[in-house]
Design a protein around this motif. Structure first.
Motif, PDB file in Angstrom:
ATOM      1  N   LEU A 175       0.848  -1.189   0.000  1.00 16.91           N
ATOM      2  CA  LEU A 175       0.000   0.000   0.000  1.00 16.91           C
ATOM      3  C   LEU A 175       0.882   1.237   0.000  1.00 16.91           C
ATOM      4  O   LEU A 175       1.962   1.241   0.586  1.00 16.91           O
ATOM      5  CB  LEU A 175      -0.910   0.028   1.228  1.00 16.91           C
ATOM      6  N   LEU A 176       0.391   2.258  -0.644  1.00 18.12           N
ATOM      7  CA  LEU A 176       1.093   3.531  -0.674  1.00 18.12           C
ATOM      8  C   LEU A 176       0.209   4.615  -0.079  1.00 18.12           C
ATOM      9  O   LEU A 176      -0.992   4.418   0.091  1.00 18.12           O
ATOM     10  CB  LEU A 176       1.454   3.911  -2.116  1.00 18.12           C
ATOM     11  N   CYS A 177       0.807   5.747   0.184  1.00 16.42           N
ATOM     12  CA  CYS A 177       0.065   6.890   0.705  1.00 16.42           C
ATOM     13  C   CYS A 177       0.218   8.044  -0.293  1.00 16.42           C
ATOM     14  O   CYS A 177       0.957   7.948  -1.273  1.00 16.42           O
ATOM     15  CB  CYS A 177       0.585   7.264   2.087  1.00 16.42           C
ATOM     16  N   ARG A 178      -0.474   9.128  -0.044  1.00 15.76           N
ATOM     17  CA  ARG A 178      -0.406  10.295  -0.940  1.00 15.76           C
ATOM     18  C   ARG A 178       1.027  10.824  -1.033  1.00 15.76           C
ATOM     19  O   ARG A 178       1.460  11.258  -2.096  1.00 15.76           O
ATOM     20  CB  ARG A 178      -1.337  11.405  -0.462  1.00 15.76           C
ATOM     21  N   ALA A 179       1.746  10.799   0.064  1.00 14.45           N
ATOM     22  CA  ALA A 179       3.130  11.270   0.042  1.00 14.45           C
ATOM     23  C   ALA A 179       3.989  10.395  -0.873  1.00 14.45           C
ATOM     24  O   ALA A 179       4.905  10.894  -1.530  1.00 14.45           O
ATOM     25  CB  ALA A 179       3.702  11.300   1.451  1.00 14.45           C
ATOM     26  N   ASP A 180       3.696   9.099  -0.942  1.00 14.63           N
ATOM     27  CA  ASP A 180       4.427   8.205  -1.844  1.00 14.63           C
ATOM     28  C   ASP A 180       4.164   8.580  -3.295  1.00 14.63           C
ATOM     29  O   ASP A 180       5.061   8.511  -4.133  1.00 14.63           O
ATOM     30  CB  ASP A 180       4.036   6.744  -1.605  1.00 14.63           C
ATOM     31  N   GLU A 181       2.937   8.964  -3.581  1.00 15.81           N
ATOM     32  CA  GLU A 181       2.595   9.403  -4.947  1.00 15.81           C
ATOM     33  C   GLU A 181       3.469  10.603  -5.325  1.00 15.81           C
ATOM     34  O   GLU A 181       4.038  10.651  -6.422  1.00 15.81           O
ATOM     35  CB  GLU A 181       1.117   9.770  -5.020  1.00 15.81           C
ATOM     36  N   LYS A 182       3.617  11.543  -4.418  1.00 12.85           N
ATOM     37  CA  LYS A 182       4.456  12.719  -4.669  1.00 12.85           C
ATOM     38  C   LYS A 182       5.920  12.307  -4.831  1.00 12.85           C
ATOM     39  O   LYS A 182       6.633  12.841  -5.679  1.00 12.85           O
ATOM     40  CB  LYS A 182       4.319  13.717  -3.524  1.00 12.85           C
ATOM     41  N   ARG A 183       6.368  11.353  -4.028  1.00 11.33           N
ATOM     42  CA  ARG A 183       7.745  10.875  -4.112  1.00 11.33           C
ATOM     43  C   ARG A 183       8.005  10.214  -5.469  1.00 11.33           C
ATOM     44  O   ARG A 183       9.051  10.428  -6.084  1.00 11.33           O
ATOM     45  CB  ARG A 183       8.012   9.896  -2.967  1.00 11.33           C
ATOM     46  N   ILE A 184       7.058   9.424  -5.938  1.00 11.64           N
ATOM     47  CA  ILE A 184       7.199   8.763  -7.241  1.00 11.64           C
ATOM     48  C   ILE A 184       7.313   9.805  -8.342  1.00 11.64           C
ATOM     49  O   ILE A 184       8.138   9.693  -9.248  1.00 11.64           O
ATOM     50  CB  ILE A 184       6.019   7.803  -7.497  1.00 11.64           C
ATOM     51  N   LYS A 185       6.503  10.836  -8.277  1.00 10.94           N
ATOM     52  CA  LYS A 185       6.560  11.897  -9.286  1.00 10.94           C
ATOM     53  C   LYS A 185       7.902  12.624  -9.228  1.00 10.94           C
ATOM     54  O   LYS A 185       8.454  13.009 -10.257  1.00 10.94           O
ATOM     55  CB  LYS A 185       5.398  12.867  -9.100  1.00 10.94           C
ATOM     56  N   MET A 186       8.447  12.798  -8.020  1.00 17.49           N
ATOM     57  CA  MET A 186       9.753  13.420  -7.880  1.00 17.49           C
ATOM     58  C   MET A 186      10.828  12.528  -8.498  1.00 17.49           C
ATOM     59  O   MET A 186      11.712  13.010  -9.197  1.00 17.49           O
ATOM     60  CB  MET A 186      10.047  13.676  -6.392  1.00 17.49           C
ATOM     61  N   ILE A 187      10.731  11.223  -8.281  1.00 20.85           N
ATOM     62  CA  ILE A 187      11.679  10.281  -8.877  1.00 20.85           C
ATOM     63  C   ILE A 187      11.590  10.347 -10.398  1.00 20.85           C
ATOM     64  O   ILE A 187      12.608  10.388 -11.096  1.00 20.85           O
ATOM     65  CB  ILE A 187      11.432   8.843  -8.361  1.00 20.85           C
ATOM     66  N   GLN A 188      10.369  10.377 -10.920  1.00 22.40           N
ATOM     67  CA  GLN A 188      10.179  10.484 -12.371  1.00 22.40           C
ATOM     68  C   GLN A 188      10.811  11.769 -12.898  1.00 22.40           C
ATOM     69  O   GLN A 188      11.424  11.769 -13.968  1.00 22.40           O
ATOM     70  CB  GLN A 188       8.693  10.460 -12.722  1.00 22.40           C
ATOM     71  N   HIS A 189      10.673  12.852 -12.163  1.00 15.77           N
ATOM     72  CA  HIS A 189      11.271  14.129 -12.576  1.00 15.77           C
ATOM     73  C   HIS A 189      12.797  14.003 -12.629  1.00 15.77           C
ATOM     74  O   HIS A 189      13.425  14.459 -13.586  1.00 15.77           O
ATOM     75  CB  HIS A 189      10.861  15.241 -11.607  1.00 15.77           C
ATOM     76  N   LEU A 190      13.392  13.393 -11.609  1.00 13.18           N
ATOM     77  CA  LEU A 190      14.844  13.225 -11.591  1.00 13.18           C
ATOM     78  C   LEU A 190      15.323  12.383 -12.769  1.00 13.18           C
ATOM     79  O   LEU A 190      16.383  12.643 -13.334  1.00 13.18           O
ATOM     80  CB  LEU A 190      15.292  12.591 -10.275  1.00 13.18           C
ATOM     81  N   ILE A 191      14.536  11.389 -13.152  1.00 13.62           N
ATOM     82  CA  ILE A 191      14.905  10.524 -14.273  1.00 13.62           C
ATOM     83  C   ILE A 191      14.657  11.218 -15.608  1.00 13.62           C
ATOM     84  O   ILE A 191      15.549  11.301 -16.456  1.00 13.62           O
ATOM     85  CB  ILE A 191      14.151   9.177 -14.190  1.00 13.62           C
ATOM     86  N   ASN A 192      13.456  11.730 -15.790  1.00 17.44           N
ATOM     87  CA  ASN A 192      13.057  12.275 -17.093  1.00 17.44           C
ATOM     88  C   ASN A 192      13.577  13.680 -17.369  1.00 17.44           C
ATOM     89  O   ASN A 192      13.916  13.993 -18.507  1.00 17.44           O
ATOM     90  CB  ASN A 192      11.536  12.263 -17.227  1.00 17.44           C
ATOM     91  N   GLU A 193      13.620  14.531 -16.369  1.00 21.69           N
ATOM     92  CA  GLU A 193      14.013  15.926 -16.578  1.00 21.69           C
ATOM     93  C   GLU A 193      15.480  16.187 -16.258  1.00 21.69           C
ATOM     94  O   GLU A 193      16.117  16.991 -16.928  1.00 21.69           O
ATOM     95  CB  GLU A 193      13.134  16.860 -15.733  1.00 21.69           C
ATOM     96  N   ASP A 194      15.999  15.532 -15.216  1.00 22.44           N
ATOM     97  CA  ASP A 194      17.374  15.796 -14.795  1.00 22.44           C
ATOM     98  C   ASP A 194      18.362  14.761 -15.322  1.00 22.44           C
ATOM     99  O   ASP A 194      19.566  14.895 -15.102  1.00 22.44           O
ATOM    100  CB  ASP A 194      17.455  15.863 -13.271  1.00 22.44           C
ATOM    101  N   GLY A 195      17.865  13.716 -15.983  1.00 23.88           N
ATOM    102  CA  GLY A 195      18.740  12.744 -16.620  1.00 23.88           C
ATOM    103  C   GLY A 195      19.447  11.777 -15.690  1.00 23.88           C
ATOM    104  O   GLY A 195      20.431  11.153 -16.074  1.00 23.88           O
ATOM    105  N   LEU A 196      18.960  11.639 -14.460  1.00 17.71           N
ATOM    106  CA  LEU A 196      19.577  10.683 -13.541  1.00 17.71           C
ATOM    107  C   LEU A 196      18.995   9.293 -13.774  1.00 17.71           C
ATOM    108  O   LEU A 196      17.863   9.150 -14.220  1.00 17.71           O
ATOM    109  CB  LEU A 196      19.308  11.094 -12.092  1.00 17.71           C
ATOM    110  N   ASN A 197      19.773   8.282 -13.462  1.00 20.64           N
ATOM    111  CA  ASN A 197      19.234   6.931 -13.470  1.00 20.64           C
ATOM    112  C   ASN A 197      18.998   6.501 -12.025  1.00 20.64           C
ATOM    113  O   ASN A 197      19.311   7.244 -11.091  1.00 20.64           O
ATOM    114  CB  ASN A 197      20.156   5.959 -14.224  1.00 20.64           C
TER     115      ASN A 197
END
Length: 173
Positions: free
Chosen positions: A72-94
Protein backbone atom coordinates in the motif's frame (compact mmCIF):
# COMPACT_ATOMS: atom_id res chain seq x y z
CA UNK A 1 31.29 33.64 -5.82
CA UNK A 2 33.06 32.03 -2.87
CA UNK A 3 31.32 29.16 -1.14
CA UNK A 4 30.85 29.80 2.55
CA UNK A 5 31.42 26.67 4.63
CA UNK A 6 28.53 25.67 6.82
CA UNK A 7 28.53 23.94 10.14
CA UNK A 8 26.64 20.68 10.60
CA UNK A 9 24.06 22.62 12.57
CA UNK A 10 23.55 25.01 9.64
CA UNK A 11 23.24 22.09 7.19
CA UNK A 12 20.69 20.43 9.49
CA UNK A 13 18.71 23.68 9.79
CA UNK A 14 18.79 24.12 5.98
CA UNK A 15 17.49 20.56 5.52
CA UNK A 16 14.62 21.16 7.93
CA UNK A 17 13.83 24.48 6.25
CA UNK A 18 13.88 22.95 2.76
CA UNK A 19 11.76 19.98 3.74
CA UNK A 20 9.44 21.40 6.36
CA UNK A 21 10.60 18.60 8.63
CA UNK A 22 12.29 18.50 11.98
CA UNK A 23 11.09 19.56 15.39
CA UNK A 24 8.61 22.02 13.90
CA UNK A 25 7.20 19.62 11.29
CA UNK A 26 3.44 19.22 11.20
CA UNK A 27 1.99 16.11 12.77
CA UNK A 28 1.51 13.22 10.33
CA UNK A 29 -1.78 13.62 8.54
CA UNK A 30 -3.69 11.94 5.82
CA UNK A 31 -0.74 12.23 3.41
CA UNK A 32 0.95 9.41 5.33
CA UNK A 33 -2.01 7.02 5.66
CA UNK A 34 -1.49 3.83 3.59
CA UNK A 35 -4.64 3.77 1.47
CA UNK A 36 -3.57 3.33 -2.16
CA UNK A 37 -3.05 -0.12 -3.69
CA UNK A 38 0.03 -0.45 -5.88
CA UNK A 39 -2.07 -0.97 -9.05
CA UNK A 40 -4.06 2.19 -8.40
CA UNK A 41 -0.87 4.13 -7.65
CA UNK A 42 0.69 2.90 -10.90
CA UNK A 43 -2.32 4.23 -12.84
CA UNK A 44 -2.19 7.55 -10.97
CA UNK A 45 1.46 8.22 -11.88
CA UNK A 46 1.48 6.63 -15.33
CA UNK A 47 3.87 3.79 -14.57
CA UNK A 48 3.56 0.04 -14.54
CA UNK A 49 3.26 -1.97 -11.34
CA UNK A 50 6.59 -3.61 -12.18
CA UNK A 51 8.25 -0.18 -12.38
CA UNK A 52 6.98 0.65 -8.89
CA UNK A 53 8.21 -2.70 -7.62
CA UNK A 54 11.61 -1.92 -9.14
CA UNK A 55 11.68 1.42 -7.27
CA UNK A 56 11.11 -0.58 -4.09
CA UNK A 57 13.78 -3.16 -4.94
CA UNK A 58 16.25 -0.36 -5.71
CA UNK A 59 15.54 1.37 -2.40
CA UNK A 60 13.81 4.48 -3.70
CA UNK A 61 10.44 3.59 -2.15
CA UNK A 62 9.31 1.76 0.95
CA UNK A 63 5.81 0.37 0.87
CA UNK A 64 3.46 -0.12 3.73
CA UNK A 65 2.72 -3.84 3.98
CA UNK A 66 -0.50 -5.35 5.23
CA UNK A 67 -0.30 -8.50 7.39
CA UNK A 68 -0.89 -10.48 4.19
CA UNK A 69 2.00 -8.73 2.38
CA UNK A 70 -0.11 -6.47 0.15
CA UNK A 71 1.72 -3.28 -0.84
CA UNK A 72 0.00 0.00 0.00
CA UNK A 73 1.09 3.53 -0.67
CA UNK A 74 0.07 6.89 0.71
CA UNK A 75 -0.41 10.30 -0.94
CA UNK A 76 3.13 11.27 0.04
CA UNK A 77 4.43 8.21 -1.84
CA UNK A 78 2.60 9.40 -4.95
CA UNK A 79 4.46 12.72 -4.67
CA UNK A 80 7.75 10.88 -4.11
CA UNK A 81 7.20 8.76 -7.24
CA UNK A 82 6.56 11.90 -9.29
CA UNK A 83 9.75 13.42 -7.88
CA UNK A 84 11.68 10.28 -8.88
CA UNK A 85 10.18 10.48 -12.37
CA UNK A 86 11.27 14.13 -12.58
CA UNK A 87 14.84 13.23 -11.59
CA UNK A 88 14.91 10.52 -14.27
CA UNK A 89 13.06 12.28 -17.09
CA UNK A 90 14.01 15.93 -16.58
CA UNK A 91 17.37 15.80 -14.79
CA UNK A 92 18.74 12.74 -16.62
CA UNK A 93 19.58 10.68 -13.54
CA UNK A 94 19.23 6.93 -13.47
CA UNK A 95 18.11 4.87 -10.49
CA UNK A 96 21.67 4.20 -9.34
CA UNK A 97 22.44 7.92 -9.52
CA UNK A 98 19.41 8.78 -7.44
CA UNK A 99 20.30 6.12 -4.88
CA UNK A 100 23.89 7.41 -4.64
CA UNK A 101 22.67 10.97 -4.10
CA UNK A 102 20.33 9.76 -1.36
CA UNK A 103 23.26 7.88 0.22
CA UNK A 104 24.97 11.26 0.70
CA UNK A 105 22.31 12.36 3.17
CA UNK A 106 24.02 12.69 6.55
CA UNK A 107 21.22 10.90 8.40
CA UNK A 108 23.26 10.71 11.62
CA UNK A 109 23.47 14.52 11.71
CA UNK A 110 19.91 15.13 10.60
CA UNK A 111 18.59 12.76 13.29
CA UNK A 112 21.02 14.12 15.89
CA UNK A 113 22.53 10.71 16.66
CA UNK A 114 24.94 10.46 19.55
CA UNK A 115 28.64 9.99 18.80
CA UNK A 116 28.39 6.47 20.24
CA UNK A 117 25.50 5.49 17.95
CA UNK A 118 27.14 7.14 14.96
CA UNK A 119 30.31 5.16 15.60
CA UNK A 120 28.41 1.85 15.63
CA UNK A 121 26.02 2.54 12.75
CA UNK A 122 26.66 0.85 9.42
CA UNK A 123 24.75 3.57 7.53
CA UNK A 124 27.55 6.03 8.30
CA UNK A 125 30.07 3.94 6.37
CA UNK A 126 27.85 2.91 3.44
CA UNK A 127 28.40 5.33 0.57
CA UNK A 128 26.28 3.41 -1.93
CA UNK A 129 22.90 3.09 -0.21
CA UNK A 130 20.68 5.46 1.73
CA UNK A 131 20.33 4.69 5.42
CA UNK A 132 16.91 3.04 5.05
CA UNK A 133 18.45 0.37 2.79
CA UNK A 134 21.22 -0.51 5.25
CA UNK A 135 20.50 -3.38 7.60
CA UNK A 136 21.70 -3.22 11.19
CA UNK A 137 21.51 0.54 11.66
CA UNK A 138 21.39 1.95 15.15
CA UNK A 139 17.97 3.46 14.36
CA UNK A 140 16.54 0.00 13.64
CA UNK A 141 18.13 -1.42 16.78
CA UNK A 142 16.38 1.28 18.78
CA UNK A 143 13.02 0.46 17.19
CA UNK A 144 12.68 3.39 14.79
CA UNK A 145 10.65 2.80 11.63
CA UNK A 146 12.38 4.11 8.51
CA UNK A 147 9.01 4.97 6.93
CA UNK A 148 8.40 7.35 9.83
CA UNK A 149 11.87 8.92 9.66
CA UNK A 150 12.24 12.46 8.36
CA UNK A 151 15.38 11.46 6.46
CA UNK A 152 13.38 8.93 4.38
CA UNK A 153 10.24 11.06 4.16
CA UNK A 154 11.84 14.33 3.17
CA UNK A 155 15.44 13.68 2.20
CA UNK A 156 14.64 12.65 -1.35
CA UNK A 157 13.19 16.07 -2.01
CA UNK A 158 16.63 17.51 -1.40
CA UNK A 159 18.19 15.41 -4.18
CA UNK A 160 17.90 18.26 -6.67
CA UNK A 161 19.30 20.77 -4.21
CA UNK A 162 21.81 18.44 -2.55
CA UNK A 163 24.78 20.34 -3.91
CA UNK A 164 23.42 23.59 -2.52
CA UNK A 165 22.59 21.95 0.80
CA UNK A 166 26.01 20.36 1.31
CA UNK A 167 28.19 23.12 -0.11
CA UNK A 168 26.29 26.08 1.26
CA UNK A 169 25.18 27.52 -2.05
CA UNK A 170 21.98 29.46 -1.58
CA UNK A 171 20.00 30.25 -4.69
CA UNK A 172 16.90 31.30 -2.85
CA UNK A 173 16.00 27.73 -1.97
Amino acid sequence: MAVMPRSRKQVREKFHKLTGSGPTAPAPGTDWEPVIAIGVAASMVGLSVSALRKYEKEGLLMYHRTPTGRRLLCRADEKRIKMIQHLINEDGLNIEGIRRILALLPCWDLRLCSAENKGKCKAVRDAQRPCWMVRETECLRQGYDCRECEVYRYGAYCAVTMKMLVHGLDNGV
